[in-house]
Motif scaffolding. Structure first.
Motif, short mmCIF file in Angstrom:
data_model
loop_
_atom_site.label_atom_id
_atom_site.label_comp_id
_atom_site.label_asym_id
_atom_site.label_seq_id
_atom_site.Cartn_x
_atom_site.Cartn_y
_atom_site.Cartn_z
N GLN A 126 31.81 40.99 46.00
CA GLN A 126 31.02 41.10 44.66
C GLN A 126 29.34 41.23 45.04
N LEU A 129 28.88 44.88 45.55
CA LEU A 129 28.82 45.54 44.42
C LEU A 129 27.42 45.52 43.64
N ASP A 138 26.70 52.51 40.69
CA ASP A 138 28.02 51.73 39.87
C ASP A 138 29.21 52.03 40.44
N VAL A 140 31.96 50.56 40.41
CA VAL A 140 32.99 49.99 39.52
C VAL A 140 33.32 51.38 38.72
N GLU A 141 32.38 52.03 38.18
CA GLU A 141 32.22 53.15 37.29
C GLU A 141 32.54 54.33 37.96
N SER A 144 36.57 54.19 38.63
CA SER A 144 37.14 54.57 37.14
C SER A 144 37.10 56.10 37.02
N THR A 166 43.35 44.88 41.93
CA THR A 166 41.82 44.82 41.71
C THR A 166 41.34 46.01 41.08
N ILE A 167 41.86 47.20 41.63
CA ILE A 167 41.17 48.29 41.09
C ILE A 167 41.50 48.54 39.62
N ARG A 169 42.10 46.06 37.52
CA ARG A 169 41.04 45.15 36.64
C ARG A 169 39.67 45.80 36.49
N TRP A 170 39.16 46.38 37.64
CA TRP A 170 37.93 47.07 37.57
C TRP A 170 38.09 48.19 36.68
N SER A 173 37.61 46.93 33.05
CA SER A 173 36.65 46.15 32.65
C SER A 173 35.66 47.19 32.04
N THR A 174 35.80 48.56 32.22
CA THR A 174 34.99 49.65 32.03
C THR A 174 35.36 49.96 30.29
#
Length: 224
Positions: A126, A129, A138, A140-141, A144, A166-167, A169-170, A173-174
Motif C-alpha cells: 500500500q 502504491l 496510478d 491500480v488504474e 485495470s 486482490t487484482i 478488488r483493485w 475499486s475503479t
C-alpha cells in the motif's frame, strides 16, 4: 605437679562420663545424619540449585539486551541478503522511500512489478502504491486498463505479484465490473429459445445441444 582435690576429681569424672555418653549418642545418630546430608546435597538437587543461582540474575537483566540483539541481527541479515542478491543477480541496491519521484518511476519501470518494487523499498504494498501515485503513476488504474485490454486476472497476478482476488478488488475499486467466473453460459441460449419456439420438447433440445434437461428448462423459464 598440682594435685586435684576430691571435688575437682569428682567433677572431672562426671565430665568424662558426660563426654562418653555424648559421643555414644552422636555415633548412634550418625546414619540419620548421613541420610539427611545426602538428601539435601544430592547431585541432582545441587545441580538444580546451582543452575537457579547462576541463571536467575542473568534472566532478570538479559531480556532487553536479547531484544536489541535480535533486532540488530535481523537488520544485519537483511543488509547481508541485499548485498548477496546484488552480487548474484546483479540487482541494484534497495531504494529508499525518500527517493525523488523520477527515481521512483524509473525503478518501477525497470522492475515492472508492484510487489517487487515494494520489496526493494522495504515498504508495504500500500505504501508503494501511494509513493507511485504521488509521483504521478496510478498503478491500480494501469492494471485495470491492462485487464480491459484482455489480460486475465491470473496473468496480472503473475506479472505484478498480488493474488488474483486482490487484482479483482483493485479493478472493482475503479468502478469497473467483473462478472463472476461462471456468469457467461457455455451454451447458446438463443438457440434454446428458438428451438423451444418451434415446439421442440425440452428433452429433445437437451439431447440435441448436449446439455442437461434442467439447464434447458431453466433457460426457457427465465426468458418467459
Amino acid at each position: 605437679m598440682c594435685r586435684l582435690t576430691e571435688e575437682e576429681q569428682r567433677l572431672l569424672s562426671e565430665a568424662e562420663d558426660n563426654l562418653r555418653r555424648a559421643q555414644a549418642a552422636y555415633d548412634k545418630l550418625a546414619p540419620l545424619r548421613l541420610k539427611e546430608t545426602f538428601e539435601v546435597t544430592s547431585p541432582r538437587k545441587l545441580a538444580q540449585r546451582q543452575k537457579r543461582r547462576t541463571l536467575a540474575p542473568v534472566e532478570s537483566n538479559s531480556q532487553p539486551k536479547d531484544v536489541t540483539k535480535n533486532r540488530e541481527t535481523r537488520k544485519f541479515e537483511q543488509r547481508s541478503t541485499a548485498r548477496l542478491r546484488t552480487l548474484i543477480y546483479g540487482e541494484p541496491p534497495k531504494a529508499s522511500p525518500s527517493m525523488e519521484p523520477p527515481e521512483l518511476l524509473e525503478l518501477y519501470q525497470k522492475l515492472a512489478s508492484i510487489d517487487v518494487f515494494a520489496s526493494r523499498l522495504e515498504v508495504t504494498r500500500q505504501t508503494a502504491l501511494s509513493l507511485l501515485k504521488s509521483a504521478g503513476k496510478d498503478v491500480v488504474e494501469e492494471i485495470s486498463q491492462e485487464w480491459e485490454n484482455g489480460s486475465s486476472l491470473r496473468d496480472l497476478s503473475s506479472k505484478h505479484g498480488p493474488l488474483p482476488q486482490t487484482i479483482s478488488r483493485w479493478i472493482k475499486s475503479t468502478g469497473r465490473q467483473i462478472k463472476p467466473r461462471n456468469s457467461n453460459p457455455k451454451y447458446d441460449q438463443s438457440l434454446i429459445l428458438k428451438l423451444s419456439a418451434e415446439k421442440w420438447s425440452i428433452n429433445r433440445i437437451a439431447k440435441h445441444m448436449g446439455i442437461s434437461w434442467a439447464t434447458v428448462r431453466r433457460t426457457i423459464v427465465s426468458n418467459m
